[in-house]
Design a protein around this motif. Structure first.
Motif, PDB file in Angstrom:
ATOM      1  N   GLY A  71      -8.352   0.080   8.007  1.00  0.00           N
ATOM      2  CA  GLY A  71      -7.189   0.377   7.177  1.00  0.00           C
ATOM      3  C   GLY A  71      -6.024   0.995   7.908  1.00  0.00           C
ATOM      4  N   ASN A  72      -6.096   1.135   9.234  1.00  0.00           N
ATOM      5  CA  ASN A  72      -4.961   1.665   9.981  1.00  0.00           C
ATOM      6  C   ASN A  72      -3.923   0.553  10.146  1.00  0.00           C
ATOM      7  OD1 ASN A  72      -3.362   2.105  12.566  1.00  0.00           O
ATOM      8  ND2 ASN A  72      -4.386   4.080  12.382  1.00  0.00           N
ATOM      9  N   PRO A  73      -2.699   0.740   9.631  1.00  0.00           N
ATOM     10  CA  PRO A  73      -1.710  -0.349   9.677  1.00  0.00           C
ATOM     11  C   PRO A  73      -1.375  -0.817  11.086  1.00  0.00           C
ATOM     12  CG  PRO A  73      -1.035   1.345   8.113  1.00  0.00           C
ATOM     13  CD  PRO A  73      -2.207   1.902   8.859  1.00  0.00           C
TER      14      PRO A  73
ATOM     15  N   GLY B  61       0.769  -1.236   0.000  1.00  0.00           N
ATOM     16  CA  GLY B  61       0.000   0.000   0.000  1.00  0.00           C
ATOM     17  C   GLY B  61       0.799   1.285   0.000  1.00  0.00           C
ATOM     18  N   ARG B  62       2.117   1.191  -0.081  1.00  0.00           N
ATOM     19  CA  ARG B  62       2.928   2.411   0.002  1.00  0.00           C
ATOM     20  C   ARG B  62       3.850   2.548  -1.209  1.00  0.00           C
ATOM     21  NH1 ARG B  62      -0.640   4.124   2.997  1.00  0.00           N
ATOM     22  NH2 ARG B  62      -0.517   3.858   5.269  1.00  0.00           N
ATOM     23  N   GLU B  63       3.518   1.851  -2.306  1.00  0.00           N
ATOM     24  CA  GLU B  63       4.386   1.902  -3.472  1.00  0.00           C
ATOM     25  C   GLU B  63       4.485   3.319  -4.042  1.00  0.00           C
ATOM     26  OE1 GLU B  63       1.875  -0.140  -3.041  1.00  0.00           O
ATOM     27  OE2 GLU B  63       2.812  -2.111  -2.770  1.00  0.00           O
ATOM     28  N   ARG B  64       3.365   4.042  -4.074  1.00  0.00           N
ATOM     29  CA  ARG B  64       3.376   5.400  -4.631  1.00  0.00           C
ATOM     30  C   ARG B  64       4.209   6.332  -3.757  1.00  0.00           C
ATOM     31  NH1 ARG B  64       0.864   9.940  -3.406  1.00  0.00           N
ATOM     32  NH2 ARG B  64      -0.307   8.871  -1.779  1.00  0.00           N
ATOM     33  N   VAL B  65       4.049   6.180  -2.451  1.00  0.00           N
ATOM     34  CA  VAL B  65       4.811   7.034  -1.539  1.00  0.00           C
ATOM     35  C   VAL B  65       6.300   6.754  -1.664  1.00  0.00           C
ATOM     36  CG1 VAL B  65       5.216   7.583   0.886  1.00  0.00           C
ATOM     37  CG2 VAL B  65       2.882   7.238   0.057  1.00  0.00           C
ATOM     38  N   LEU B  66       6.664   5.464  -1.702  1.00  0.00           N
ATOM     39  CA  LEU B  66       8.076   5.128  -1.844  1.00  0.00           C
ATOM     40  C   LEU B  66       8.638   5.635  -3.165  1.00  0.00           C
ATOM     41  CD1 LEU B  66       8.306   1.511  -0.382  1.00  0.00           C
ATOM     42  CD2 LEU B  66       9.490   3.543   0.425  1.00  0.00           C
ATOM     43  N   SER B  67       7.835   5.586  -4.211  1.00  0.00           N
ATOM     44  CA  SER B  67       8.293   6.096  -5.505  1.00  0.00           C
ATOM     45  C   SER B  67       8.591   7.592  -5.434  1.00  0.00           C
ATOM     46  CB  SER B  67       7.234   5.812  -6.577  1.00  0.00           C
ATOM     47  OG  SER B  67       7.617   6.366  -7.813  1.00  0.00           O
TER      48      SER B  67
ATOM     49  N   VAL C 246       2.965  12.954   6.414  1.00  0.00           N
ATOM     50  CA  VAL C 246       1.963  13.407   7.373  1.00  0.00           C
ATOM     51  C   VAL C 246       0.851  12.376   7.445  1.00  0.00           C
ATOM     52  CG1 VAL C 246       0.436  15.302   8.027  1.00  0.00           C
ATOM     53  CG2 VAL C 246       2.512  15.776   6.711  1.00  0.00           C
ATOM     54  N   GLY C 247       0.463  12.031   8.653  1.00  0.00           N
ATOM     55  CA  GLY C 247      -0.634  11.089   8.800  1.00  0.00           C
ATOM     56  C   GLY C 247      -0.978  10.876  10.258  1.00  0.00           C
ATOM     57  N   GLU C 248      -2.049  10.138  10.486  1.00  0.00           N
ATOM     58  CA  GLU C 248      -2.507   9.904  11.850  1.00  0.00           C
ATOM     59  C   GLU C 248      -1.604   8.899  12.562  1.00  0.00           C
ATOM     60  OE1 GLU C 248      -6.060   7.294  12.113  1.00  0.00           O
ATOM     61  OE2 GLU C 248      -6.079   7.492   9.925  1.00  0.00           O
ATOM     62  N   ALA C 249      -1.800   8.757  13.834  1.00  0.00           N
ATOM     63  CA  ALA C 249      -1.009   7.816  14.623  1.00  0.00           C
ATOM     64  C   ALA C 249      -1.225   6.399  14.105  1.00  0.00           C
ATOM     65  CB  ALA C 249      -1.401   7.909  16.094  1.00  0.00           C
ATOM     66  N   GLY C 250      -0.124   5.663  13.965  1.00  0.00           N
ATOM     67  CA  GLY C 250      -0.207   4.273  13.547  1.00  0.00           C
ATOM     68  C   GLY C 250      -0.330   4.071  12.057  1.00  0.00           C
ATOM     69  N   ILE C 251      -0.220   5.108  11.257  1.00  0.00           N
ATOM     70  CA  ILE C 251      -0.433   4.994   9.812  1.00  0.00           C
ATOM     71  C   ILE C 251       0.786   4.426   9.108  1.00  0.00           C
ATOM     72  CG2 ILE C 251       0.407   7.248   9.039  1.00  0.00           C
ATOM     73  CD1 ILE C 251      -2.938   5.592   8.067  1.00  0.00           C
ATOM     74  N   GLY C 252       1.928   4.339   9.806  1.00  0.00           N
ATOM     75  CA  GLY C 252       3.107   3.718   9.215  1.00  0.00           C
ATOM     76  C   GLY C 252       4.113   4.685   8.633  1.00  0.00           C
TER      77      GLY C 252
ATOM     78  N   LEU D 157      -4.872   2.110   4.541  1.00  0.00           N
ATOM     79  CA  LEU D 157      -4.786   1.080   3.516  1.00  0.00           C
ATOM     80  C   LEU D 157      -6.183   0.734   3.004  1.00  0.00           C
ATOM     81  CD1 LEU D 157      -2.175  -1.284   5.194  1.00  0.00           C
ATOM     82  CD2 LEU D 157      -1.759   0.474   3.481  1.00  0.00           C
ATOM     83  N   SER D 158      -6.227   0.358   1.745  1.00  0.00           N
ATOM     84  CA  SER D 158      -7.503  -0.075   1.164  1.00  0.00           C
ATOM     85  C   SER D 158      -7.814  -1.501   1.605  1.00  0.00           C
ATOM     86  CB  SER D 158      -7.430  -0.018  -0.356  1.00  0.00           C
ATOM     87  OG  SER D 158      -6.505  -0.984  -0.838  1.00  0.00           O
ATOM     88  N   GLU D 159      -9.027  -1.939   1.334  1.00  0.00           N
ATOM     89  CA  GLU D 159      -9.416  -3.297   1.744  1.00  0.00           C
ATOM     90  C   GLU D 159      -8.572  -4.341   1.029  1.00  0.00           C
ATOM     91  OE1 GLU D 159     -13.454  -5.920   2.515  1.00  0.00           O
ATOM     92  OE2 GLU D 159     -13.561  -4.008   1.421  1.00  0.00           O
ATOM     93  N   SER D 160      -8.316  -4.130  -0.258  1.00  0.00           N
ATOM     94  CA  SER D 160      -7.514  -5.105  -1.001  1.00  0.00           C
ATOM     95  C   SER D 160      -6.092  -5.174  -0.461  1.00  0.00           C
ATOM     96  CB  SER D 160      -7.498  -4.744  -2.490  1.00  0.00           C
ATOM     97  OG  SER D 160      -6.896  -3.473  -2.687  1.00  0.00           O
ATOM     98  N   GLU D 161      -5.561  -4.033  -0.024  1.00  0.00           N
ATOM     99  CA  GLU D 161      -4.204  -4.009   0.528  1.00  0.00           C
ATOM    100  C   GLU D 161      -4.142  -4.746   1.857  1.00  0.00           C
ATOM    101  OE1 GLU D 161      -2.795   0.226  -1.505  1.00  0.00           O
ATOM    102  OE2 GLU D 161      -3.743   0.172   0.473  1.00  0.00           O
ATOM    103  N   VAL D 162      -5.156  -4.575   2.705  1.00  0.00           N
ATOM    104  CA  VAL D 162      -5.195  -5.298   3.973  1.00  0.00           C
ATOM    105  C   VAL D 162      -5.316  -6.796   3.730  1.00  0.00           C
ATOM    106  CG1 VAL D 162      -6.499  -5.651   6.103  1.00  0.00           C
ATOM    107  CG2 VAL D 162      -6.121  -3.333   5.240  1.00  0.00           C
ATOM    108  N   VAL D 163      -6.166  -7.186   2.792  1.00  0.00           N
ATOM    109  CA  VAL D 163      -6.328  -8.610   2.469  1.00  0.00           C
ATOM    110  C   VAL D 163      -5.014  -9.178   1.956  1.00  0.00           C
ATOM    111  CG1 VAL D 163      -7.448 -10.213   0.872  1.00  0.00           C
ATOM    112  CG2 VAL D 163      -8.804  -8.462   2.042  1.00  0.00           C
ATOM    113  N   SER D 164      -4.322  -8.411   1.099  1.00  0.00           N
ATOM    114  CA  SER D 164      -3.037  -8.855   0.567  1.00  0.00           C
ATOM    115  C   SER D 164      -2.011  -9.020   1.686  1.00  0.00           C
ATOM    116  CB  SER D 164      -2.526  -7.853  -0.470  1.00  0.00           C
ATOM    117  OG  SER D 164      -1.236  -8.185  -0.904  1.00  0.00           O
ATOM    118  N   TYR D 165      -1.985  -8.063   2.585  1.00  0.00           N
ATOM    119  CA  TYR D 165      -1.029  -8.149   3.702  1.00  0.00           C
ATOM    120  C   TYR D 165      -1.294  -9.392   4.540  1.00  0.00           C
ATOM    121  CZ  TYR D 165       1.033  -7.331   8.272  1.00  0.00           C
ATOM    122  OH  TYR D 165       1.722  -7.484   9.442  1.00  0.00           O
ATOM    123  N   LEU D 166      -2.539  -9.583   4.949  1.00  0.00           N
ATOM    124  CA  LEU D 166      -2.835 -10.701   5.834  1.00  0.00           C
ATOM    125  C   LEU D 166      -2.565 -12.029   5.141  1.00  0.00           C
ATOM    126  CD1 LEU D 166      -3.829 -10.336   8.742  1.00  0.00           C
ATOM    127  CD2 LEU D 166      -5.992 -11.337   8.025  1.00  0.00           C
ATOM    128  N   GLY D 167      -2.843 -12.091   3.828  1.00  0.00           N
ATOM    129  CA  GLY D 167      -2.567 -13.314   3.094  1.00  0.00           C
ATOM    130  C   GLY D 167      -1.091 -13.633   3.011  1.00  0.00           C
TER     131      GLY D 167
END
Length: 1023
Positions: free
Chosen positions: A366-368, A133-139, A159-165, A336-346
């Motif tokens: 979606g909070n990491p 979920g952070r490919e764009r930011v890393l780019s 910039v982001g809320e607490a726990g956003i990674g 994170l989006s729902e698909s990103e959370v599902v991908s992570y957990l998988g």
């Protein structure tokens, strides 16, 4: 091999841990750690050994070994009575201490080795969770780093809320740099108040120093900086007079240049973690360094927190400035989006139908941080039922359960640690909890095994909470009384360490003792807050200086018997260091100083406060300045000639004396005589500055120049830190007088010197010099280029609540922007308040307000303000450095208002200076003196007198390059000639009007352009 120990066996080929023939769930990386420990059972395995073999030397997070070891211990500790298998040898490594029996693993290679069936659907399928979920930011960060490597550095703010990674993203960026010639340094912003000012920068500087080329030591400047930033304040809590000192600028500039020099050898990635916690000085330094980044091989990545829907994480003025800077790229981290959370957990657990992934997304939103905590909950519980996931907030609930599962001793240790801060040292924790070392270490081991606490990578006695949210949850659950009790205990423990020779920053003591009020020792709280303030002043951390003294005052207020004199001094220093800080009610603080000084009958402190009400002669004083000054003068003893001298100079510069030339000269004569009698340099400075202002007009040019030379030479020989504005006032004087003579070369030189010195000492007059620079362009006709800069200056002054800027902004908005728009601007509440007349206004400000009120169409109100001073009083105005600008504003206003009763008095004063231009600190040229005389003559119907004056005005303005004034003079001469009625005059008038129209359109002077278009073609009479 198969290794048997206790009731366990481990197959290092299948990488499988079993107990009683049942597979024990354990991540692959922890199994690889176990394999290495078993192969070297009884030996010490260092962290470096593990990193080299298990992680193959890759660049990984500092706590990876600690986390893997904690999970291994947890797995080996599951319902067993075998005791501990892995021993931690602090500072050395780890040792497997259980009895181990090794035997070969018999495998039939002719048969396929079946994979072991999973113990449950939660068997780990990958060693480390994938970063999703952070490919764009890393780019974006990699592109910014690439630009920095090419010498185009910048600041990226995550910039982001607490726990956003946010921190995790930077760690991922650092991991991707393996093999690249980029150096990385981290600066951590701890809770403001428990660390010295500039703490994160000090860490970064140490990294830069440590990276010096082999065999070389850091440069001398860098060594001096480190020594200065690490210095202890004076024991008596005395303050360094650096609130406007050049040394403050030099220190910040030296720090910035140290990084720039370091980046010449190799590009740097500088990380400022948790920037929202940074002290004011660190933010101010970042604001200075961000200007340098565009041409440096430096990328600064800052992480800072904000809550959803809130635009700014804090109200400090430095942070908004940094985030709005052109060299700052703001990157918002979204959930994170729902698909990103599902991908992570998988990628972490076996979740073939994604039921658990969807459930985790629903609960974590979606909070990491919450997502990872729930993943740990699932792995720990072994459940595959999504319904077992609790309501939103389960992550923190899960963390609370982990804490409550610990023993009572471990819980109390964690409570003490959370009050110390996110990071904490073992000796402090031991002193606070008063527990034996073995018991304390056992509690910390339990916390580490539960993933609550991690070990510092570079220390065996330093620890930190795995996430600041963990510390916050513990701290927030404490009752206020319990918090205070812990803060007091921590403060006492720190003081004991200080007494036996340990280094303890006074800011830490000040933080804990203040947080423990009213239960902490009040006198010690005052003492350490003052020491912390002195430490902040030593490195020019003005906002922190103010904060510490305000904390000291809170403790002082709780005392039954406190020093009124000390209270007065602290309020005074808050005012001195807090000037220009938007977060401080400067006027309110000054009034507090005045009230205390009056109560104590302290005339000297009252005088100092009065001068702060009107620090720069000729500018807008704060309301009530005159009354304070008079009271101070009454309280002063004749036995204090230096203070009396300063008081007389200040009185001469304020209304009503500043409107009476004879009275002014009398006061200045007495003031300089007293200064000479006392031998006081400060009194001499103040007397000379006042003389330069009040007697610096064109009628006293030689005398004024002599004063200017004397003042410059005195400051060169014997500068005083409190009076660093003296060279600035000299530059103001030279810029104004050069403009009055039409000498643009000297104007530019004076402005450049003023800007340079104001920037160096951090003085608010920098804004006025930069405005002068813009208005010099306007006076030359570069309107399209200058107006956007003027707008930006106005916004900056409003954002920083610049004291004394309001009348100038109102004048610009009405007179200059009104000319551009061709109509009077809307007069909002702020502009209206800025034009309110005060009896304490000096002549220059009074004239500016009259001019602006007339320009905006408030003629009756403008006449009322004008008639505060009679025409006869104009003859008594001192020929000060502002007189020509004052007369220019009044002449223009009188023409607009039809105030005929002032014409003769104005003409009488102006005729004495036929070769000058009308200008003062407003820096708007109202035209040459002949220009104004021509306007006044036309107003009186004396066109024969007006024509030669306006002809001279055109020549003067053309020669000086004041082209808008030249256009206006052409137009007025055309009107005067049209009144003559002859064919020759009308022909010449049409030509001049056409020239004026062309120039007005060229410069964007819409009001003048519109007037020229309305002139009748017949020229028999002007409209």
């Amino acid at each position: 091999m198969i290794y048997s120990f206790g009731s366990f066996e481990f197959d290092d080929e299948l990488m499988q841990l079993r107990r009683s023939d049942k597979v024990v769930r354990l991540e692959l990386v922890s199994r690889r750690v176990l394999a290495m420990l078993l192969r070297r059972a009884g030996e010490v395995v260092t962290k470096e050994d593990l990193l080299l073999e298990v992680w193959e030397g890759r660049n990984v997070a500092d706590n990876c070994v600690t986390v893997a070891m904690a999970r291994l211990r947890k797995a080996l500790d599951t319902a067993n009575d075998d005791g501990d298998f892995v021993l931690t040898l602090y500072g050395r490594g780890y040792r497997f201490v259980g009895a181990v029996v090794a035997r070969p693993s018999v495998i039939d290679v002719s048969r396929e080795v079946p994979s072991s069936p999973p113990a449950s659907a939660l068997d780990v399928v990958q060693p480390l969770a994938r970063f999703v979920g952070r490919e764009r930011v890393l780019s974006r960060l990699r592109q910014a780093l690439s630009d920095a490597q090419s010498g185009r550095g910048r600041l990226c703010a995550l910039v982001g809320e607490a726990g956003i990674g946010k921190t995790r993203v930077v760690e991922a960026l650092q991991l991707s740099l393996a093999g690249q010639p980029v150096r990385v340094a981290w600066g951590f912003c701890r809770e403001a108040g428990d660390t010295p000012p500039l703490w994160p920068w000090l860490r970064l500087l140490r990294e830069v120093a440590a990276s010096s080329s082999e065999g070389q030591s850091p440069d001398a400047v860098l060594r001096d900086l480190l020594e200065r930033l690490e210095c202890q304040p004076p024991a008596d809590g005395s303050y360094h007079l650096g609130f406007e000192g050049a040394a403050r600028h030099r220190t910040f500039e030296a720090i910035a240049q140290a990084f720039v020099r370091a980046a010449q050898d190799a590009p740097w990635l500088l990380v400022l973690d948790d920037l929202h916690r940074a002290d004011g000085a660190s933010l101010e330094l970042l604001g200075q360094l961000v200007d340098e980044l565009a041409h440096a091989r430096i990328l600064i990545v800052a992480t800072l927190r904000h809550s959803p829907g809130r635009p700014s994480p804090r109200t400090d003025t430095h942070l908004p400035y940094v985030l709005a800077h052109r060299n700052c790229e703001r990157i918002a981290l979204e959930r994170l989006s729902e698909s990103e959370v599902v991908s992570y957990l998988g990628s972490v657990i076996d979740d073939p139908d994604a039921r658990l992934g969807h459930a985790v997304y629903a609960k974590s939103e979606g909070n990491p941080f919450y997502m990872v905590e729930m993943e740990r909950q699932l792995v720990g519980s072994g459940s595959t039922n999504p319904q077992d996931l609790a309501i939103p907030g389960i992550a923190l609930d899960s963390f609370r359960r982990r804490v409550h599962q610990l023993g009572a001793e471990a819980r109390e240790v964690l409570v003490a640690a959370c009050v110390i801060g996110r990071s904490f040292e073992l000796p402090i924790l031991q002193a606070v909890t008063d527990r034996p070392w073995a018991s304390l270490l056992a509690s910390l081991d339990d916390a580490i095994a539960s993933d609550i606490v991690v070990e510092a990578p570079d220390s065996t006695t330093a620890f930190a909470f795995g996430h600041d949210l963990m510390r916050s949850v513990l701290y927030d659950e404490l009752a206020p009384a319990e918090r205070r009790r812990w803060h007091v205990k921590i403060g006492e423990a720190l003081e004991r360490r200080l007494s036996v020779g340990h280094t303890v920053p006074p800011s830490e003591l000040a933080y804990h003792l203040h947080a423990g009020l009213p239960e902490s020792d009040l006198r010690k709280t005052v003492q350490y807050c003052r020491l912390a303030a002195a430490s902040a002043a030593a490195v020019y951390a003005n906002s922190d200086f103010v904060r510490y003294l305000r904390n000291a005052l809170e403790a002082l207020d709780l005392m039954d018997r406190s020093s009124a004199r000390l209270r007065l001094r602290m309020w005074y220093w808050i005012a001195a260091y807090g000037r220009g800080q938007p977060s401080l009610d400067y006027v309110g603080v000054l009034r507090q100083v005045i009230a205390l000084a009056r109560d104590q009958g302290d005339g000297v402190m009252l005088l100092r406060a009065a001068i702060m009400f009107n620090q720069y002669p000729g500018f807008q004083p704060l309301p009530g300045a005159r009354a304070v000054l008079e009271h101070a003068h009454q309280l002063l003893s004749p036995e204090l000639p230096s203070a009396m001298s300063v008081a007389l100079s200040a009185i001469a510069c304020t209304a009503p004396e500043s409107y009476d030339g004879e009275r002014v000269r009398e006061l200045l004569t007495r003031s300089l005589a007293l200064a000479k009698q006392s031998g006081s340099r400060a009194a001499t400075y103040v007397g000379l500055v006042s003389s330069l202002y009040l007697l610096g007009g064109p009628a006293h040019e030689r005398e004024a120049e002599s004063v200017a030379v004397e003042l410059a030479e005195l400051y060169r020989r014997e500068p005083i830190p409190e009076l660093t504005y003296v060279p600035l006032f000299l530059s103001l004087y030279r810029a104004v007088t050069a403009m009055q003579r039409g000498d643009r070369v000297r104007v530019t030189a004076a402005i450049d010197v003023g800007i340079s010195h104001a920037r160096e000492i951090g003085n608010s007059l920098q804004w006025h010099f930069e405005r002068f620079q813009v208005l010099a362009q306007l006076n030359e006709g570069a309107w399209s280029e200058a107006l956007p800069k003027l707008t930006a200056l106005h916004r900056r002054a409003e954002r920083t609540s610049l004291i004394g800027a309001d009348p100038f902004i109102a004048f610009d908005q009405i007179v200059i922007f009104g000319e551009v728009s061709g109509s009077a601007p809307h007069l909002d509440d702020a502009l209206r308040r800025a034009l309110d007349f005060e009896l304490s206004d000096p002549p220059s400000i009074w004239a500016m307000k009259v001019r602006a009120l007339a320009a905006v169409g408030l003629h009756s109100e403008a006449l009322g303000v004008l008639r505060v001073r009679s025409a006869a009083e104009l003859a008594r105005l001192p020929c000060d450095s502002q007189l020509l600008g004052t007369l220019g504003h009044l002449a223009r206003a009188c023409v607009q208002l039809g105030a005929h009763e002032y014409v003769e008095a104005l003409e009488s004063r102006l005729r004495a200076f036929p070769e000058h231009f009308a200008i003062h600190f407003s820096f708007v040229c109202e035209g040459s003196v002949p220009h104004l005389l021509g306007m006044l003559a036309m107003m009186a119907g004396r066109y024969d007198d007006a024509i030669p004056q306006l002809e001279t005005a055109i020549v003067m303005s053309d020669r000086a390059g004041f082209l808008p004034c030249a256009a206006d003079a052409r137009w007025r001469l055309a009107l005067a000639l049209a009144q003559q009625g002859t064919t020759t005059d009308r022909r010449r008038a049409r030509g001049l009007a056409k020239e004026a129209e062309t120039m007005a359109q060229r410069f964007g002077m819409r009001t003048l352009a519109r007037e020229t278009e309305r002139l009748p073609r017949g020229w028999s009479k002007p409209e």
